[in-house]
Design a protein around this motif. Structure first.
Motif, PDB file in Angstrom:
ATOM      1  N   LEU A 228       0.829  -1.210   0.000  1.00 19.34           N
ATOM      2  CA  LEU A 228       0.000   0.000   0.000  1.00 19.34           C
ATOM      3  C   LEU A 228       0.862   1.257   0.000  1.00 19.34           C
ATOM      4  O   LEU A 228       0.528   2.260  -0.652  1.00 19.34           O
ATOM      5  CB  LEU A 228      -0.930  -0.009   1.210  1.00 19.34           C
ATOM      6  CG  LEU A 228      -2.011  -1.082   1.274  1.00 19.34           C
ATOM      7  CD1 LEU A 228      -2.845  -0.926   2.535  1.00 19.34           C
ATOM      8  CD2 LEU A 228      -2.915  -1.054   0.043  1.00 19.34           C
ATOM      9  N   SER A 229       1.974   1.215   0.707  1.00 15.13           N
ATOM     10  CA  SER A 229       2.837   2.406   0.795  1.00 15.13           C
ATOM     11  C   SER A 229       3.419   2.789  -0.556  1.00 15.13           C
ATOM     12  O   SER A 229       3.718   3.968  -0.793  1.00 15.13           O
ATOM     13  CB  SER A 229       3.956   2.167   1.814  1.00 15.13           C
ATOM     14  OG  SER A 229       4.947   1.293   1.298  1.00 15.13           O
ATOM     15  N   THR A 230       3.608   1.827  -1.446  1.00 20.45           N
ATOM     16  CA  THR A 230       4.145   2.154  -2.777  1.00 20.45           C
ATOM     17  C   THR A 230       3.149   2.961  -3.597  1.00 20.45           C
ATOM     18  O   THR A 230       3.512   3.535  -4.629  1.00 20.45           O
ATOM     19  CB  THR A 230       4.532   0.873  -3.541  1.00 20.45           C
ATOM     20  OG1 THR A 230       3.369   0.098  -3.792  1.00 20.45           O
ATOM     21  CG2 THR A 230       5.552   0.053  -2.761  1.00 20.45           C
ATOM     22  N   PHE A 231       1.897   3.016  -3.152  1.00 16.19           N
ATOM     23  CA  PHE A 231       0.873   3.830  -3.800  1.00 16.19           C
ATOM     24  C   PHE A 231       0.595   5.111  -3.011  1.00 16.19           C
ATOM     25  O   PHE A 231      -0.382   5.806  -3.279  1.00 16.19           O
ATOM     26  CB  PHE A 231      -0.421   3.024  -3.944  1.00 16.19           C
ATOM     27  CG  PHE A 231      -0.350   1.930  -4.960  1.00 16.19           C
ATOM     28  CD1 PHE A 231      -0.814   2.117  -6.255  1.00 16.19           C
ATOM     29  CD2 PHE A 231       0.212   0.703  -4.627  1.00 16.19           C
ATOM     30  CE1 PHE A 231      -0.734   1.102  -7.196  1.00 16.19           C
ATOM     31  CE2 PHE A 231       0.289  -0.316  -5.560  1.00 16.19           C
ATOM     32  CZ  PHE A 231      -0.172  -0.120  -6.853  1.00 16.19           C
ATOM     33  N   GLY A 232       1.436   5.391  -2.014  1.00 19.70           N
ATOM     34  CA  GLY A 232       1.253   6.579  -1.196  1.00 19.70           C
ATOM     35  C   GLY A 232       0.146   6.458  -0.176  1.00 19.70           C
ATOM     36  O   GLY A 232      -0.346   7.477   0.337  1.00 19.70           O
ATOM     37  N   ILE A 233      -0.241   5.246   0.158  1.00 17.28           N
ATOM     38  CA  ILE A 233      -1.333   5.003   1.104  1.00 17.28           C
ATOM     39  C   ILE A 233      -0.764   4.768   2.501  1.00 17.28           C
ATOM     40  O   ILE A 233       0.112   3.916   2.678  1.00 17.28           O
ATOM     41  CB  ILE A 233      -2.174   3.789   0.666  1.00 17.28           C
ATOM     42  CG1 ILE A 233      -2.784   4.043  -0.718  1.00 17.28           C
ATOM     43  CG2 ILE A 233      -3.265   3.478   1.690  1.00 17.28           C
ATOM     44  CD1 ILE A 233      -3.483   2.830  -1.312  1.00 17.28           C
ATOM     45  N   ASP A 234      -1.259   5.519   3.476  1.00 14.84           N
ATOM     46  CA  ASP A 234      -0.866   5.319   4.868  1.00 14.84           C
ATOM     47  C   ASP A 234      -1.571   4.096   5.439  1.00 14.84           C
ATOM     48  O   ASP A 234      -2.777   3.908   5.223  1.00 14.84           O
ATOM     49  CB  ASP A 234      -1.233   6.538   5.712  1.00 14.84           C
ATOM     50  CG  ASP A 234      -0.300   7.715   5.475  1.00 14.84           C
ATOM     51  OD1 ASP A 234       0.700   7.821   6.193  1.00 14.84           O
ATOM     52  OD2 ASP A 234      -0.581   8.524   4.558  1.00 14.84           O
ATOM     53  N   SER A 235      -0.819   3.291   6.192  1.00 14.84           N
ATOM     54  CA  SER A 235      -1.400   2.136   6.863  1.00 14.84           C
ATOM     55  C   SER A 235      -1.285   2.295   8.373  1.00 14.84           C
ATOM     56  O   SER A 235      -0.265   2.777   8.877  1.00 14.84           O
ATOM     57  CB  SER A 235      -0.685   0.846   6.448  1.00 14.84           C
ATOM     58  OG  SER A 235      -0.906   0.563   5.090  1.00 14.84           O
ATOM     59  N   TYR A 236      -2.332   1.884   9.077  1.00 15.81           N
ATOM     60  CA  TYR A 236      -2.350   1.886  10.536  1.00 15.81           C
ATOM     61  C   TYR A 236      -2.511   0.436  10.977  1.00 15.81           C
ATOM     62  O   TYR A 236      -3.576  -0.160  10.817  1.00 15.81           O
ATOM     63  CB  TYR A 236      -3.484   2.775  11.045  1.00 15.81           C
ATOM     64  CG  TYR A 236      -3.226   4.225  10.744  1.00 15.81           C
ATOM     65  CD1 TYR A 236      -2.690   5.076  11.713  1.00 15.81           C
ATOM     66  CD2 TYR A 236      -3.462   4.745   9.470  1.00 15.81           C
ATOM     67  CE1 TYR A 236      -2.418   6.406  11.426  1.00 15.81           C
ATOM     68  CE2 TYR A 236      -3.186   6.072   9.178  1.00 15.81           C
ATOM     69  CZ  TYR A 236      -2.659   6.895  10.164  1.00 15.81           C
ATOM     70  OH  TYR A 236      -2.380   8.216   9.862  1.00 15.81           O
ATOM     71  N   VAL A 237      -1.421  -0.136  11.487  1.00 10.87           N
ATOM     72  CA  VAL A 237      -1.330  -1.566  11.737  1.00 10.87           C
ATOM     73  C   VAL A 237      -1.317  -1.835  13.237  1.00 10.87           C
ATOM     74  O   VAL A 237      -0.517  -1.245  13.978  1.00 10.87           O
ATOM     75  CB  VAL A 237      -0.061  -2.157  11.091  1.00 10.87           C
ATOM     76  CG1 VAL A 237      -0.045  -3.675  11.231  1.00 10.87           C
ATOM     77  CG2 VAL A 237       0.052  -1.749   9.626  1.00 10.87           C
ATOM     78  N   PHE A 238      -2.191  -2.734  13.681  1.00  6.95           N
ATOM     79  CA  PHE A 238      -2.198  -3.126  15.083  1.00  6.95           C
ATOM     80  C   PHE A 238      -0.873  -3.797  15.435  1.00  6.95           C
ATOM     81  O   PHE A 238      -0.321  -4.568  14.650  1.00  6.95           O
ATOM     82  CB  PHE A 238      -3.356  -4.080  15.375  1.00  6.95           C
ATOM     83  CG  PHE A 238      -4.691  -3.407  15.497  1.00  6.95           C
ATOM     84  CD1 PHE A 238      -5.141  -2.959  16.731  1.00  6.95           C
ATOM     85  CD2 PHE A 238      -5.501  -3.217  14.381  1.00  6.95           C
ATOM     86  CE1 PHE A 238      -6.365  -2.332  16.857  1.00  6.95           C
ATOM     87  CE2 PHE A 238      -6.729  -2.588  14.492  1.00  6.95           C
ATOM     88  CZ  PHE A 238      -7.166  -2.137  15.738  1.00  6.95           C
ATOM     89  N   THR A 239      -0.363  -3.510  16.619  1.00  8.92           N
ATOM     90  CA  THR A 239       0.921  -4.069  17.030  1.00  8.92           C
ATOM     91  C   THR A 239       0.802  -5.472  17.605  1.00  8.92           C
ATOM     92  O   THR A 239       1.808  -6.145  17.801  1.00  8.92           O
ATOM     93  CB  THR A 239       1.585  -3.158  18.084  1.00  8.92           C
ATOM     94  OG1 THR A 239       0.689  -3.003  19.208  1.00  8.92           O
ATOM     95  CG2 THR A 239       1.908  -1.792  17.502  1.00  8.92           C
ATOM     96  N   GLN A 240      -0.421  -5.912  17.888  1.00  5.04           N
ATOM     97  CA  GLN A 240      -0.686  -7.246  18.415  1.00  5.04           C
ATOM     98  C   GLN A 240      -1.905  -7.838  17.696  1.00  5.04           C
ATOM     99  O   GLN A 240      -2.698  -7.094  17.112  1.00  5.04           O
ATOM    100  CB  GLN A 240      -0.972  -7.193  19.925  1.00  5.04           C
ATOM    101  CG  GLN A 240       0.193  -6.746  20.780  1.00  5.04           C
ATOM    102  CD  GLN A 240       1.280  -7.805  20.851  1.00  5.04           C
ATOM    103  OE1 GLN A 240       1.009  -9.002  20.833  1.00  5.04           O
ATOM    104  NE2 GLN A 240       2.535  -7.366  20.921  1.00  5.04           N
ATOM    105  N   PRO A 241      -2.077  -9.162  17.718  1.00  3.37           N
ATOM    106  CA  PRO A 241      -3.293  -9.746  17.148  1.00  3.37           C
ATOM    107  C   PRO A 241      -4.538  -9.133  17.787  1.00  3.37           C
ATOM    108  O   PRO A 241      -4.605  -8.973  19.002  1.00  3.37           O
ATOM    109  CB  PRO A 241      -3.163 -11.237  17.503  1.00  3.37           C
ATOM    110  CG  PRO A 241      -1.683 -11.464  17.610  1.00  3.37           C
ATOM    111  CD  PRO A 241      -1.141 -10.206  18.220  1.00  3.37           C
TER     112      PRO A 241
END
Length: 554
Positions: free
Chosen positions: A102-115
């Protein structure tokens, strides 16, 4: 995609090298004879090397299509995507590669640090103002599987007309081996840490209808090694319940070591929890599947522990919610409940008795989420409940997917309320049978793996579709419905999206439905049988099952 093309990657990726060398001839054929299907429910399959397996490259390819869809759909907007994952093998890695692509398209990702639970991802999409979401999970499938699901800006899984464009964009890039999964902009990847759990837990706790009711119930809870722990434990404790956690199943174990199966639809999954319940003399057992969108119930009744099906749980929840809202004068002006075409009719009868409007959808909670959004925009009905027979429930629409934590806290409240009045949830179910007729709702699933199995499942559907059956077990067919053509046998248009589902409604009010699973190599047979007494309904079910099984040759 040829095996030789993947061999060229063996020097670059150690996992490819190891995977190829470990494959038998049969495994190699299945891993390479086709590409893993990205369907209307996303993508789910065995972990391994090859285009027909869940791995870093097939996940990256799916994200290329999703990224292009987001750029195309939300032109000129800030593009943010929330990403969650479960406890399975490679889940964190697949979440990371999703964010990188996603970042290669300039999209910000918000990823959980745990399951984290799938419903918390849906909540995060809405809470963070994202244009989409991704969950890496295979839900309740065996440990050898993983999967990938995508969500829209409302926190709902992409429905058919949206996902079809994603599929087209994925298929436009057929060669996953050309994708470099190590390229991306990490500055666009952000963490969602444990502080966010507080926001979600507060929302879930807020759905309680009788928060001040004295808590006299003792609950055994298991997360089946999945994502609902410790979130669900905290919600129970904050609400004042005495909760005993099945410790052996409370760690994020990708091998599900201490459970026979992580699927709450399977009675074997409760074995250890029942041992706990007997030891502590607990009144209620609640179990979440690994990604915490499904929830199962076992109730202590007359000294024994009784399993409740998803249909039974949905009916009991509705009786409690509607009666409580009527008593407290909090019933909406125009309430609406959603369920699916393979969900028991008992819940619909309860809803109508309380003046609640009912709409049915195809199987898949995304259709319920879509309807919630549509009616909210129209302002005509207010959502009050949604459920599927497959143990999925939603009570408040700050989530747009089935939400096991919501269901857990409301089942606990209902059980506690009735417990304080000398009744169990089984007593409530029997009361519903006395009022609306005895209902036996069962599902029979057959597994047929591989390309040959897929053909066998299609042959079963063809047999029923072309059979023009007029009766089953001597009970006449009132009408049949084919959701693939969206037509009823009397010529009525069903007004549903097309789906490979057949349903036969009988003259006594019972029905049989048949559909292939969208996420597993299974064909499912659904029965809803109605009679005056439970014994009569059970006997009728056995006759119907025998008749249908004979036709299907299973």
């Amino acid at each position: 995609m040829s095996h030789n093309t993947w061999e060229l990657l063996a020097d670059k990726y150690e996992w490819v090298k190891k995977g190829l060398s470990a494959q038998s001839a049969e495994e190699r054929h299945d891993a390479f004879y086709k590409s893993l299907e990205f369907g209307t429910a996303g993508m789910r399959g065995l972990l391994g090397v090859g285009p027909n397996r869940m791995n870093m490259l097939t996940v990256a390819k799916a994200n290329l299509g999703f990224a292009k869809y987001l750029v195309e759909t939300f032109k000129g907007k800030q593009l943010k995507v929330a990403i969650a994952y479960d406890n399975r093998h490679m889940s964190r890695e697949f979440a990371d590669v999703s964010a990188m692509v996603l970042s290669t398209f300039g999209i910000d990702s918000y990823v959980f640090t745990q399951p984290r639970p799938t419903p918390e991802l849906s909540f995060a999409v809405r809470e963070l103002g994202c244009v989409g979401g991704i969950v890496i999970t295979a839900s309740h499938n065996p440990k050898e599987y993983n999967g990938y699901k995508v969500y829209d800006e409302t926190g709902c899984q992409l429905v058919d007309h949206k996902i079809q464009r994603v599929i087209e964009l994925i298929e436009a890039h057929p060669d996953e081996t050309t994708i470099d999964v190590e390229v991306g902009n990490r500055a666009l990847i952000h963490d969602i840490n444990e502080n966010f759990d507080t926001v979600y837990k507060k929302a879930v706790s807020g759905i309680q209808l009788r928060p001040k009711e004295a808590k006299t119930l003792k609950i055994v809870f298991t997360s089946q090694h999945g994502t609902s722990y410790p979130i669900m434990r905290d919600i129970f404790v904050d609400a004042g319940y005495e909760v005993i956690v099945v410790k052996e199943q409370s760690n994020y174990d990708p091998d599900f070591t201490n459970t026979k199966t992580p699927n709450p639809e399977d009675k074997d999954s409760y074995d250890l929890a029942i041992e706990y319940a007997k030891q502590y003399d607990a009144d209620l057992i609640l179990s979440c599947d690994p990604d915490a969108d499904r929830m199962g119930i076992v109730v202590k009744h007359d000294g024994s522990y009784v399993y409740l099906t998803g249909n039974q749980g949905g009916s009991i929840l509705q009786e409690y919610i509607y009666s409580t809202r009527r008593e407290l004068d909090t019933m909406p002006m125009n309430p609406i409940m959603f369920n699916t075409v393979v969900t028991s009719d008992l819940g619909e009868k309860i809803a109508h008795n309380y003046g609640v409007h009912v709409e049915k959808t195809l199987t898949g909670f995304k259709y319920i989420g879509e309807k919630i959004e549509a009616h909210n925009r129209q302002g005509d009905y207010e959502f009050i409940f949604g459920y599927e027979e497959s143990y999925g429930y939603l009570l408040a629409d700050f989530v747009r997917d089935k939400d096991a934590p919501q269901a857990c806290i409301m089942v606990a409240e209902a059980a506690n309320y009735y417990h304080n009045r000398g009744r169990t949830l089984v007593d409530v179910l029997n009361m519903l049978y006395d009022t609306y007729g005895a209902h036996v709702e069962m599902q029979v699933a057959i597994t047929r793996a591989g390309s040959q199995g897929l053909q066998e499942i299609q042959d079963i559907l063809t047999t029923f579709r072309e059979g023009n059956f007029k009766e089953f077990a001597g009970i006449p067919v009132a009408y049949s419905e084919d959701f693939l053509t969206s037509r009823r046998s009397d010529g009525t248009d069903l007004n549903f999206p097309t789906s490979n589902v057949l349903k036969y409604t009988l003259t006594d009010g019972s029905w049989v439905a048949i559909r292939p699973s969208g996420t597993e190599p299974k064909c499912k047979f659904y029965y809803c049988v109605v009679a005056q007494t439970l014994a009569q309904a059970q006997e009728k079910y056995e006759l119907l099952k025998h008749a249908v099984s004979a036709i299907a040759k299973i």
